[in-house]
Design a protein around this motif. Structure first.
Motif, PDB file in Angstrom:
ATOM      1  N   PRO A 282       0.752  -1.246   0.103  1.00 47.65           N
ATOM      2  CA  PRO A 282       0.040   0.095   0.131  1.00 47.65           C
ATOM      3  C   PRO A 282       0.915   1.228  -0.103  1.00 47.65           C
ATOM      4  CG  PRO A 282      -1.160  -1.554   1.029  1.00 47.65           C
ATOM      5  CD  PRO A 282       0.200  -2.458   0.825  1.00 47.65           C
ATOM      6  N   ALA A 283       1.872   1.323   0.713  1.00 50.21           N
ATOM      7  CA  ALA A 283       2.445   2.579   0.824  1.00 50.21           C
ATOM      8  C   ALA A 283       3.092   3.153  -0.610  1.00 50.21           C
ATOM      9  CB  ALA A 283       3.885   2.461   1.800  1.00 50.21           C
ATOM     10  N   ILE A 284       3.454   1.973  -1.276  1.00 51.96           N
ATOM     11  CA  ILE A 284       4.001   2.227  -2.891  1.00 51.96           C
ATOM     12  C   ILE A 284       2.696   2.421  -3.712  1.00 51.96           C
ATOM     13  CG2 ILE A 284       5.054   1.417  -4.847  1.00 51.96           C
ATOM     14  CD1 ILE A 284       7.060   2.340  -2.200  1.00 51.96           C
ATOM     15  N   LEU A 285       1.978   1.870  -3.654  1.00 50.13           N
ATOM     16  CA  LEU A 285       0.578   1.647  -4.675  1.00 50.13           C
ATOM     17  C   LEU A 285      -0.054   3.031  -4.274  1.00 50.13           C
ATOM     18  CD1 LEU A 285      -0.423  -1.991  -4.223  1.00 50.13           C
ATOM     19  CD2 LEU A 285       0.610  -1.095  -6.209  1.00 50.13           C
ATOM     20  N   LYS A 286      -0.199   3.550  -3.207  1.00 55.94           N
ATOM     21  CA  LYS A 286      -0.882   4.899  -2.974  1.00 55.94           C
ATOM     22  C   LYS A 286      -0.009   5.971  -3.735  1.00 55.94           C
ATOM     23  CE  LYS A 286      -1.461   4.355   1.562  1.00 55.94           C
ATOM     24  NZ  LYS A 286      -1.728   4.708   2.957  1.00 55.94           N
ATOM     25  N   LEU A 287       1.320   5.944  -3.609  1.00 54.83           N
ATOM     26  CA  LEU A 287       2.127   6.877  -4.156  1.00 54.83           C
ATOM     27  C   LEU A 287       1.732   6.810  -5.638  1.00 54.83           C
ATOM     28  CD1 LEU A 287       5.757   7.098  -2.697  1.00 54.83           C
ATOM     29  CD2 LEU A 287       3.808   8.817  -2.586  1.00 54.83           C
ATOM     30  N   SER A 288       1.847   5.579  -6.287  1.00 60.93           N
ATOM     31  CA  SER A 288       1.794   5.521  -7.682  1.00 60.93           C
ATOM     32  C   SER A 288       0.330   5.870  -8.228  1.00 60.93           C
ATOM     33  CB  SER A 288       2.072   4.113  -8.094  1.00 60.93           C
ATOM     34  OG  SER A 288       0.461   3.089  -7.761  1.00 60.93           O
ATOM     35  N   ALA A 289      -0.566   5.870  -7.403  1.00 65.24           N
ATOM     36  CA  ALA A 289      -1.894   6.457  -7.716  1.00 65.24           C
ATOM     37  C   ALA A 289      -1.921   7.913  -7.595  1.00 65.24           C
ATOM     38  CB  ALA A 289      -3.071   5.889  -6.873  1.00 65.24           C
ATOM     39  N   TYR A 290      -1.698   8.477  -6.544  1.00 70.84           N
ATOM     40  CA  TYR A 290      -1.742   9.803  -6.333  1.00 70.84           C
ATOM     41  C   TYR A 290      -0.831  10.796  -7.358  1.00 70.84           C
ATOM     42  CZ  TYR A 290      -5.458   9.766  -2.864  1.00 70.84           C
ATOM     43  OH  TYR A 290      -6.544   9.446  -2.249  1.00 70.84           O
ATOM     44  N   GLY A 291       0.373   9.923  -7.392  1.00 73.44           N
ATOM     45  CA  GLY A 291       1.276  10.700  -8.191  1.00 73.44           C
ATOM     46  C   GLY A 291       1.338  10.028  -9.738  1.00 73.44           C
ATOM     47  N   ALA A 292       0.426   9.406 -10.296  1.00 73.04           N
ATOM     48  CA  ALA A 292       0.362   8.934 -11.546  1.00 73.04           C
ATOM     49  C   ALA A 292       0.804   9.817 -12.403  1.00 73.04           C
ATOM     50  CB  ALA A 292      -0.949   8.280 -11.691  1.00 73.04           C
ATOM     51  N   LEU A 293       0.376  11.105 -12.537  1.00 69.01           N
ATOM     52  CA  LEU A 293       0.742  12.139 -13.665  1.00 69.01           C
ATOM     53  C   LEU A 293       2.120  12.682 -13.406  1.00 69.01           C
ATOM     54  CD1 LEU A 293      -2.690  14.166 -13.876  1.00 69.01           C
ATOM     55  CD2 LEU A 293      -2.022  12.033 -14.918  1.00 69.01           C
ATOM     56  N   LYS A 294       2.528  12.811 -12.394  1.00 69.11           N
ATOM     57  CA  LYS A 294       3.968  13.613 -11.917  1.00 69.11           C
ATOM     58  C   LYS A 294       4.978  12.402 -12.450  1.00 69.11           C
ATOM     59  CE  LYS A 294       2.889  16.802  -8.342  1.00 69.11           C
ATOM     60  NZ  LYS A 294       3.220  17.456  -6.946  1.00 69.11           N
ATOM     61  N   LEU A 295       4.654  11.143 -11.776  1.00 66.28           N
ATOM     62  CA  LEU A 295       5.684  10.125 -12.042  1.00 66.28           C
ATOM     63  C   LEU A 295       5.776   9.968 -13.636  1.00 66.28           C
ATOM     64  CD1 LEU A 295       4.863   7.923  -8.968  1.00 66.28           C
ATOM     65  CD2 LEU A 295       6.571   9.554  -9.140  1.00 66.28           C
ATOM     66  N   ALA A 296       4.605   9.901 -14.296  1.00 64.79           N
ATOM     67  CA  ALA A 296       4.734   9.603 -15.655  1.00 64.79           C
ATOM     68  C   ALA A 296       5.580  10.623 -16.424  1.00 64.79           C
ATOM     69  CB  ALA A 296       3.414   9.364 -16.278  1.00 64.79           C
ATOM     70  N   LYS A 297       5.674  11.883 -16.050  1.00 68.19           N
ATOM     71  CA  LYS A 297       6.249  12.939 -16.424  1.00 68.19           C
ATOM     72  C   LYS A 297       7.828  12.869 -16.137  1.00 68.19           C
ATOM     73  CE  LYS A 297       2.797  16.290 -16.791  1.00 68.19           C
ATOM     74  NZ  LYS A 297       2.233  17.952 -15.996  1.00 68.19           N
ATOM     75  N   MET A 298       8.123  11.923 -15.186  1.00 72.08           N
ATOM     76  CA  MET A 298       9.427  11.843 -14.524  1.00 72.08           C
ATOM     77  C   MET A 298       9.877  10.617 -15.397  1.00 72.08           C
ATOM     78  SD  MET A 298       9.397  12.324 -10.439  1.00 72.08           S
ATOM     79  CE  MET A 298       9.088  14.027  -9.838  1.00 72.08           C
ATOM     80  N   ASP A 299       9.088  10.107 -16.277  1.00 70.67           N
ATOM     81  CA  ASP A 299       9.464   8.673 -16.976  1.00 70.67           C
ATOM     82  C   ASP A 299       9.939   7.779 -15.987  1.00 70.67           C
ATOM     83  OD1 ASP A 299       9.903   7.243 -19.399  1.00 70.67           O
ATOM     84  OD2 ASP A 299      11.979   7.749 -19.356  1.00 70.67           O
ATOM     85  N   TYR A 300       9.528   7.598 -14.864  1.00 70.08           N
ATOM     86  CA  TYR A 300       9.574   6.622 -13.774  1.00 70.08           C
ATOM     87  C   TYR A 300      10.992   6.498 -13.380  1.00 70.08           C
ATOM     88  CZ  TYR A 300       4.885   5.965 -15.545  1.00 70.08           C
ATOM     89  OH  TYR A 300       3.476   6.104 -16.144  1.00 70.08           O
ATOM     90  N   LYS A 301      11.544   7.493 -13.517  1.00 69.55           N
ATOM     91  CA  LYS A 301      13.106   7.525 -12.989  1.00 69.55           C
ATOM     92  C   LYS A 301      13.074   8.846 -11.713  1.00 69.55           C
ATOM     93  CE  LYS A 301      14.963   6.029 -17.111  1.00 69.55           C
ATOM     94  NZ  LYS A 301      15.887   5.994 -18.400  1.00 69.55           N
ATOM     95  N   PHE A 302      13.156   8.389 -10.482  1.00 67.85           N
ATOM     96  CA  PHE A 302      13.113   9.253  -9.566  1.00 67.85           C
ATOM     97  C   PHE A 302      13.638   8.694  -8.007  1.00 67.85           C
ATOM     98  CE2 PHE A 302       9.012   7.188  -9.930  1.00 67.85           C
ATOM     99  CZ  PHE A 302       8.839   6.793  -8.656  1.00 67.85           C
ATOM    100  N   GLN A 303      13.745   9.503  -7.059  1.00 72.38           N
ATOM    101  CA  GLN A 303      14.304   9.074  -5.942  1.00 72.38           C
ATOM    102  C   GLN A 303      13.196   8.965  -4.849  1.00 72.38           C
ATOM    103  OE1 GLN A 303      17.934  11.575  -5.157  1.00 72.38           O
ATOM    104  NE2 GLN A 303      19.075   9.752  -5.455  1.00 72.38           N
ATOM    105  N   ILE A 304      13.339   7.855  -3.879  1.00 76.48           N
ATOM    106  CA  ILE A 304      12.288   7.938  -2.894  1.00 76.48           C
ATOM    107  C   ILE A 304      13.061   7.954  -1.625  1.00 76.48           C
ATOM    108  CG2 ILE A 304      10.411   6.927  -3.908  1.00 76.48           C
ATOM    109  CD1 ILE A 304      11.317   4.432  -2.889  1.00 76.48           C
TER     110      ILE A 304
END
Length: 404
Positions: free
Chosen positions: A235-257
């Protein structure tokens, strides 16, 4: 020419649910489901690891809508008409009992998605609903008071049409031809790919309550964290992926956590470690896990702090203690890509919500054209919420269709 009163495009959860409700409310209506595959309800089949996560035990509409990154505002009214309690009652009336698990997810007591599939197939058969498989929609247009739907080899006519295809790029292109605005789809529920020696050898480990931040954004969530063979999930990751869907797509799924494994501030953690150093001076650091962390995770964080397997607490120097506190409270991991969550695939994107009347789920652009489920720009976090959206939209659309 195949003529029906109502045609539902999409043989998934929302499609079957709507068809059954329409036929029950208005038995005289001739209802058909068009499904492109050889069999329907495939997403139901794989949901919840094959158990079908039917809904979530949240019974307050204002609380329920908080689980929808897109659609939160629009769903408040519909959830006052049909939500979790109604879903439970609907299935119980048809002989399907649901159970609540500790995390709030609800499943059939049989623990099998086939129970839900059988329920839908039995009801459609009882009500005389035609299910037409292998029908891929190619076009839809309004002509002579009817909707004309063309598939690869057949033309259908219907007075009313419900689109319940889920995330489907080809359907969205057809709807664009009807002048509907489509929000470009991006993946919503997904896991993070992380190649890091701290987690390489510990797949299957779960930290029960962590905080995860995506650096250089305002995205932050809390909850269980699962180490997988390719990175992180739960859940901790899946919630991030849902709420960050647009932002993370713009980052091409390359980022730091940044992960706080113990949900303490650095200084508080350091003070606790100093106390442990005094209390457990003769014990080896590596051997005994602290902060109720899984032993294998604790050991990897200890090694990453420059503390070998044989060092005792009394032998730890100041730098090692501070490094361990950092690993526990603000560990940085590089994310490089994403993976589909189990066999489920959810997207953000779809029909612009401004173009839908959420009192009826009818198109604001075209009369007698309805939408339900993920064909709309609505998606949720994991836990049964996407299905609840499907049930609610399908039920309200069905009511309006049947009563016209």
């Amino acid at each position: 020419m195949n003529q029906f009163d109502v045609i539902i495009v999409g043989g998934g959860a929302a499609g079957f649910f709507a068809a059954i409700n329409i036929a029950e409310l208005s038995p005289d209506l001739k209802v058909a489901i068009l499904e492109k595959g050889r069999e329907g309800l495939q997403k139901v089949k794989v949901s919840g690891g094959g158990r079908c996560n039917v809904t979530h035990a949240e019974f307050i509409p204002k609380e329920l809508i908080g689980n929808y990154p897109r659609g939160e505002k629009e769903l408040l009214g519909p959830f006052h008409k049909f939500m979790t309690g109604d879903t439970i009652e609907w299935f119980e009336k048809r002989g399907v009992e649901l159970k609540i698990e500790d995390d709030g997810r609800m499943f059939p007591v049989t623990n099998s998605s086939q129970t839900i599939i059988d329920c839908f197939l039995n009801e459609t058969n009882r009500l005389g609903i035609e299910i037409l498989y292998g029908q891929t929609l190619k076009s839809i247009q309004f002509t002579n008071s009817n909707w004309k739907l063309k598939t690869q080899d057949t033309t259908f006519l219907a007075e009313q049409v419900l689109i319940a295809t889920g995330s489907n790029i080809k359907i969205w292109k057809i709807l664009e031809e009807l002048n509907h605005v489509i929000i470009p789809p991006v993946p919503s529920l997904f896991t993070f790919n992380v190649a890091d020696k701290r987690i390489k050898r510990i797949p299957g480990v779960v930290a029960q309550n962590v905080e995860v931040k995506v650096l250089k954004t305002n995205l932050v969530t809390e909850g269980p964290l699962l180490v997988t063979h390719v990175g992180f999930s739960a859940p901790a990751i899946l919630k991030l992926s849902a709420y960050g869907a647009l932002k993370l797509a713009k980052m091409d799924y390359k980022f730091q956590i940044q992960i706080n494994f113990i949900k303490q501030e650095f200084k508080e953690c350091l003070d606790t470690l100093k106390s442990i150093k005094n209390d457990l001076a003769k014990k080896t650091v590596f051997k005994f896990s602290q902060f109720e962390l899984p032993k294998r995770l604790w050991q990897q964080l200890v090694l990453a702090s420059g503390i070998n397997e044989h060092i005792r607490w009394a032998e730890i120097n100041k730098n090692q203690l501070e490094t361990l506190a950092s690993q526990l409270t603000k560990a940085i991991f590089d994310v490089n890509g994403k993976s589909t969550f189990k066999e489920e695939f959810v997207t953000a994107g779809g029909v612009d919500l401004k173009e839908v009347n959420f009192k009826t789920y009818e198109s604001k652009l075209h009369k007698n054209l309805y939408f339900a489920g993920e064909v709309l720009n609505i998606d949720a976090v994991t836990g049964g919420f996407n299905f609840q959206n499907a049930w609610t939209g399908a039920y309200i659309a069905a009511q309006n269709i049947a009563n016209k």
